[in-house]
Design a protein around this motif. Structure first.
Motif, PDB file in Angstrom:
ATOM      1  N   TYR A  15       0.830  -1.197   0.000  1.00 54.84           N
ATOM      2  CA  TYR A  15       0.000   0.000   0.000  1.00 54.84           C
ATOM      3  C   TYR A  15       0.865   1.248   0.000  1.00 54.84           C
ATOM      4  CZ  TYR A  15      -3.432   3.505   1.244  1.00 54.84           C
ATOM      5  OH  TYR A  15      -4.225   4.619   1.237  1.00 54.84           O
ATOM      6  N   THR A  16       0.643   2.088  -1.002  1.00 52.03           N
ATOM      7  CA  THR A  16       1.299   3.400  -1.037  1.00 52.03           C
ATOM      8  C   THR A  16       0.261   4.511  -0.937  1.00 52.03           C
ATOM      9  OG1 THR A  16       1.255   3.281  -3.473  1.00 52.03           O
ATOM     10  CG2 THR A  16       3.294   2.600  -2.353  1.00 52.03           C
ATOM     11  N   ASP A  17      -0.767   4.415  -1.782  1.00 48.41           N
ATOM     12  CA  ASP A  17      -1.869   5.365  -1.709  1.00 48.41           C
ATOM     13  C   ASP A  17      -3.092   4.733  -2.352  1.00 48.41           C
ATOM     14  OD1 ASP A  17      -2.011   6.309  -4.715  1.00 48.41           O
ATOM     15  OD2 ASP A  17       0.108   6.424  -4.122  1.00 48.41           O
ATOM     16  N   LEU A  18      -4.249   5.321  -2.131  1.00 45.95           N
ATOM     17  CA  LEU A  18      -5.509   4.753  -2.606  1.00 45.95           C
ATOM     18  C   LEU A  18      -5.579   4.714  -4.127  1.00 45.95           C
ATOM     19  CD1 LEU A  18      -8.313   3.660  -1.946  1.00 45.95           C
ATOM     20  CD2 LEU A  18      -9.137   6.026  -1.836  1.00 45.95           C
ATOM     21  N   GLN A  19      -5.054   5.738  -4.780  1.00 47.28           N
ATOM     22  CA  GLN A  19      -5.145   5.790  -6.238  1.00 47.28           C
ATOM     23  C   GLN A  19      -4.382   4.656  -6.894  1.00 47.28           C
ATOM     24  OE1 GLN A  19      -7.158   7.992  -7.865  1.00 47.28           O
ATOM     25  NE2 GLN A  19      -6.704   6.704  -9.636  1.00 47.28           N
ATOM     26  N   SER A  20      -3.275   4.234  -6.304  1.00 45.61           N
ATOM     27  CA  SER A  20      -2.502   3.125  -6.864  1.00 45.61           C
ATOM     28  C   SER A  20      -3.306   1.832  -6.839  1.00 45.61           C
ATOM     29  CB  SER A  20      -1.202   2.941  -6.080  1.00 45.61           C
ATOM     30  OG  SER A  20      -0.399   4.089  -6.161  1.00 45.61           O
ATOM     31  N   VAL A  21      -4.079   1.636  -5.779  1.00 45.50           N
ATOM     32  CA  VAL A  21      -4.928   0.453  -5.683  1.00 45.50           C
ATOM     33  C   VAL A  21      -6.036   0.506  -6.724  1.00 45.50           C
ATOM     34  CG1 VAL A  21      -6.419  -0.909  -4.171  1.00 45.50           C
ATOM     35  CG2 VAL A  21      -4.411   0.258  -3.233  1.00 45.50           C
ATOM     36  N   ILE A  22      -6.650   1.668  -6.868  1.00 47.71           N
ATOM     37  CA  ILE A  22      -7.717   1.828  -7.870  1.00 47.71           C
ATOM     38  C   ILE A  22      -7.181   1.586  -9.275  1.00 47.71           C
ATOM     39  CG2 ILE A  22      -9.322   3.490  -8.899  1.00 47.71           C
ATOM     40  CD1 ILE A  22      -9.566   4.795  -6.143  1.00 47.71           C
ATOM     41  N   ASP A  23      -6.005   2.121  -9.569  1.00 42.49           N
ATOM     42  CA  ASP A  23      -5.403   1.928 -10.896  1.00 42.49           C
ATOM     43  C   ASP A  23      -5.132   0.456 -11.166  1.00 42.49           C
ATOM     44  OD1 ASP A  23      -5.484   4.649 -11.274  1.00 42.49           O
ATOM     45  OD2 ASP A  23      -3.375   4.976 -10.726  1.00 42.49           O
ATOM     46  N   ALA A  24      -4.677  -0.276 -10.144  1.00 41.60           N
ATOM     47  CA  ALA A  24      -4.395  -1.701 -10.320  1.00 41.60           C
ATOM     48  C   ALA A  24      -5.664  -2.476 -10.644  1.00 41.60           C
ATOM     49  CB  ALA A  24      -3.730  -2.264  -9.056  1.00 41.60           C
ATOM     50  N   VAL A  25      -6.787  -2.079 -10.030  1.00 41.69           N
ATOM     51  CA  VAL A  25      -8.062  -2.739 -10.310  1.00 41.69           C
ATOM     52  C   VAL A  25      -8.506  -2.469 -11.740  1.00 41.69           C
ATOM     53  CG1 VAL A  25     -10.511  -2.806  -9.713  1.00 41.69           C
ATOM     54  CG2 VAL A  25      -8.787  -2.727  -7.903  1.00 41.69           C
ATOM     55  N   TYR A  26      -8.406  -1.215 -12.160  1.00 45.18           N
ATOM     56  CA  TYR A  26      -8.832  -0.869 -13.515  1.00 45.18           C
ATOM     57  C   TYR A  26      -7.958  -1.542 -14.575  1.00 45.18           C
ATOM     58  CZ  TYR A  26     -12.417   2.587 -12.395  1.00 45.18           C
ATOM     59  OH  TYR A  26     -13.558   3.190 -11.975  1.00 45.18           O
ATOM     60  N   GLN A  27      -6.683  -1.722 -14.277  1.00 45.55           N
ATOM     61  CA  GLN A  27      -5.771  -2.309 -15.260  1.00 45.55           C
ATOM     62  C   GLN A  27      -6.032  -3.785 -15.497  1.00 45.55           C
ATOM     63  OE1 GLN A  27      -1.831  -1.401 -13.918  1.00 45.55           O
ATOM     64  NE2 GLN A  27      -2.037   0.801 -14.270  1.00 45.55           N
ATOM     65  N   THR A  28      -6.763  -4.440 -14.622  1.00 48.42           N
ATOM     66  CA  THR A  28      -7.086  -5.849 -14.850  1.00 48.42           C
ATOM     67  C   THR A  28      -8.057  -6.028 -16.009  1.00 48.42           C
ATOM     68  OG1 THR A  28      -8.969  -5.833 -13.329  1.00 48.42           O
ATOM     69  CG2 THR A  28      -6.799  -6.325 -12.401  1.00 48.42           C
ATOM     70  N   GLY A  29      -8.881  -5.007 -16.277  1.00 48.37           N
ATOM     71  CA  GLY A  29      -9.848  -5.101 -17.365  1.00 48.37           C
ATOM     72  C   GLY A  29     -11.070  -5.932 -17.048  1.00 48.37           C
ATOM     73  N   ILE A  30     -11.236  -6.329 -15.800  1.00 50.50           N
ATOM     74  CA  ILE A  30     -12.352  -7.202 -15.463  1.00 50.50           C
ATOM     75  C   ILE A  30     -13.693  -6.492 -15.631  1.00 50.50           C
ATOM     76  CG2 ILE A  30     -12.413  -6.617 -13.014  1.00 50.50           C
ATOM     77  CD1 ILE A  30     -12.913  -9.562 -12.428  1.00 50.50           C
ATOM     78  N   HIS A  31     -13.679  -5.176 -15.567  1.00 49.07           N
ATOM     79  CA  HIS A  31     -14.916  -4.413 -15.671  1.00 49.07           C
ATOM     80  C   HIS A  31     -15.371  -4.206 -17.118  1.00 49.07           C
ATOM     81  CE1 HIS A  31     -11.619  -1.613 -16.224  1.00 49.07           C
ATOM     82  NE2 HIS A  31     -12.454  -0.804 -16.847  1.00 49.07           N
ATOM     83  N   SER A  32     -14.553  -4.629 -18.075  1.00 47.86           N
ATOM     84  CA  SER A  32     -14.866  -4.365 -19.481  1.00 47.86           C
ATOM     85  C   SER A  32     -15.662  -5.481 -20.133  1.00 47.86           C
ATOM     86  CB  SER A  32     -13.561  -4.150 -20.272  1.00 47.86           C
ATOM     87  OG  SER A  32     -12.748  -5.312 -20.203  1.00 47.86           O
ATOM     88  N   SER A  33     -16.318  -6.328 -19.341  1.00 49.66           N
ATOM     89  CA  SER A  33     -17.112  -7.416 -19.887  1.00 49.66           C
ATOM     90  C   SER A  33     -18.259  -6.877 -20.732  1.00 49.66           C
ATOM     91  CB  SER A  33     -17.670  -8.281 -18.747  1.00 49.66           C
ATOM     92  OG  SER A  33     -18.574  -9.235 -19.258  1.00 49.66           O
ATOM     93  N   GLU A  34     -18.479  -7.483 -21.887  1.00 48.28           N
ATOM     94  CA  GLU A  34     -19.557  -7.070 -22.778  1.00 48.28           C
ATOM     95  C   GLU A  34     -20.818  -7.879 -22.564  1.00 48.28           C
ATOM     96  OE1 GLU A  34     -18.111  -7.345 -26.727  1.00 48.28           O
ATOM     97  OE2 GLU A  34     -16.674  -5.708 -26.514  1.00 48.28           O
ATOM     98  N   PHE A  35     -20.764  -8.855 -21.657  1.00 48.75           N
ATOM     99  CA  PHE A  35     -21.956  -9.665 -21.408  1.00 48.75           C
ATOM    100  C   PHE A  35     -22.983  -8.820 -20.667  1.00 48.75           C
ATOM    101  CE2 PHE A  35     -24.498 -12.999 -19.404  1.00 48.75           C
ATOM    102  CZ  PHE A  35     -24.660 -13.863 -20.471  1.00 48.75           C
TER     103      PHE A  35
END
Length: 322
Positions: A270-290
């Protein structure tokens, strides 16, 4: 993407607006030094075509032995059978029994799978038009064919830390069957998902008549031993003189993405909250088209001395079918 939006109601003149919407596609991070070490890029082999040729060659050696390398999923896409294998947690009630009752064994899991109603196969597997459900779908519908039952049991065993594979063969009582093979310390066990029974390899009362094919999440093996009766078979599938493998050990796409419901953890300092958020977005799991996709998230922070924090973020993508 450019989106045009026009006003529906207007008094004097109608006007339209253009909007730009950004759709996230994906990302990858790798050190530049890794590129410098790559002298050339090799062309990738068409896996499905390779599977078809492999099946044809195996049938030429032993025409009467069973082998399935690729099937169709619910969406009508042809995929390797290896993509159906993935560790799956059994129902919580069964896990509680295994954890709190020292006398409980894996027979409880096998018995549970055998209670799921069976759906008869209406197609000839040699035609190459088999349609298989995922393990989650099999449970939600409370129905499945022989192969789907074996895959479900295999996935449960993998979750419990067992070394398990799906076995295709024939039975004296049931004809074409799918068993689960587990490797213990000094023996192999044969699990029948239809009855929930477990047999040792040298059990004379085991109804399994032939051992033709094995597969897990990485590969498919075809039995090329002259005697394919369970008592005579050498189950060490690393021996090329006994088993013919679909994919070589160094094949890049051997570990294909599973089609089961998916999830994974992220562990990072843990360094800061934004780094954690960026790591989540970079996984691409939210980009599901289903359209019915749902998501689950949980966060755990473990503290160490001197204000050192370790962050665990658990992500899951769920596809709900109606």
């Amino acid at each position: 993407m450019m989106i045009e939006k026009h006003e529906v109601q207007c008094l004097k003149s109608c006007s339209g607006h253009s909007y730009i919407r950004k759709n996230w596609l994906g990302s990858i991070i790798f050190p530049f030094s890794a590129l410098l070490q790559q002298s050339e890029f090799s062309d990738q082999i068409d896996v499905l075509q390779r599977a078809q040729i492999f099946k044809k060659n195996c049938k030429a050696i032993f025409p009467n032995r069973r082998i399935i390398t690729a099937v169709f999923n619910e969406e009508g896409k042809q995929i390797l059978v290896t993509r159906y294998i993935k560790a799956l947690n059994p129902p919580r009630q069964l896990l509680d029994i295994l954890l709190h009752d020292s006398s409980a064994t894996l027979d409880i899991i096998s018995r549970f799978v055998s209670l799921i109603p069976f759906m008869p196969d209406t197609l000839d597997e040699n035609d190459g038009f088999d349609i298989w459900l995922t393990s989650e779908r099999c449970i939600s519908l409370a129905v499945g064919n022989k192969e789907e039952h074996a895959i479900l049991l295999c996935n449960f065993f993998l979750y419990l830390g067992k070394k398990a594979l799906v076995l295709l063969g024939t039975s004296v009582l049931e004809g074409p069957v799918a068993y689960v093979l587990t490797q213990e310390t000094d023996k192999y066990l044969l699990w029948n998902p239809s009855t929930g029974q477990c047999h040792k390899q040298f059990d004379p009362f085991c109804p399994l008549q032939s051992v033709d094919c094995l597969f897990d999440d990485r590969n498919v093996w075809f039995n090329i031993q002259q005697n394919n009766m369970p008592m005579a078979v050498h189950f060490d599938y690393s021996k090329e003189s006994f088993w013919k493998r679909l994919l070589p050990n160094n094949f890049q796409e051997t570990k294909a993405q599973s089609i089961q419901v998916v999830g994974f953890p992220i562990q990072m300092p843990y360094t800061d909250l934004q780094s954690v958020i960026d790591a989540v977005y970079q996984t691409g799991i939210h980009s599901s088209e289903f359209p019915q996709a749902e998501f689950a998230l949980a966060v755990y922070i473990h503290s160490y001395p001197s204000n050192i924090l370790s962050v665990w973020v658990y992500l899951a993508s769920l596809a709900r079918y109606k």
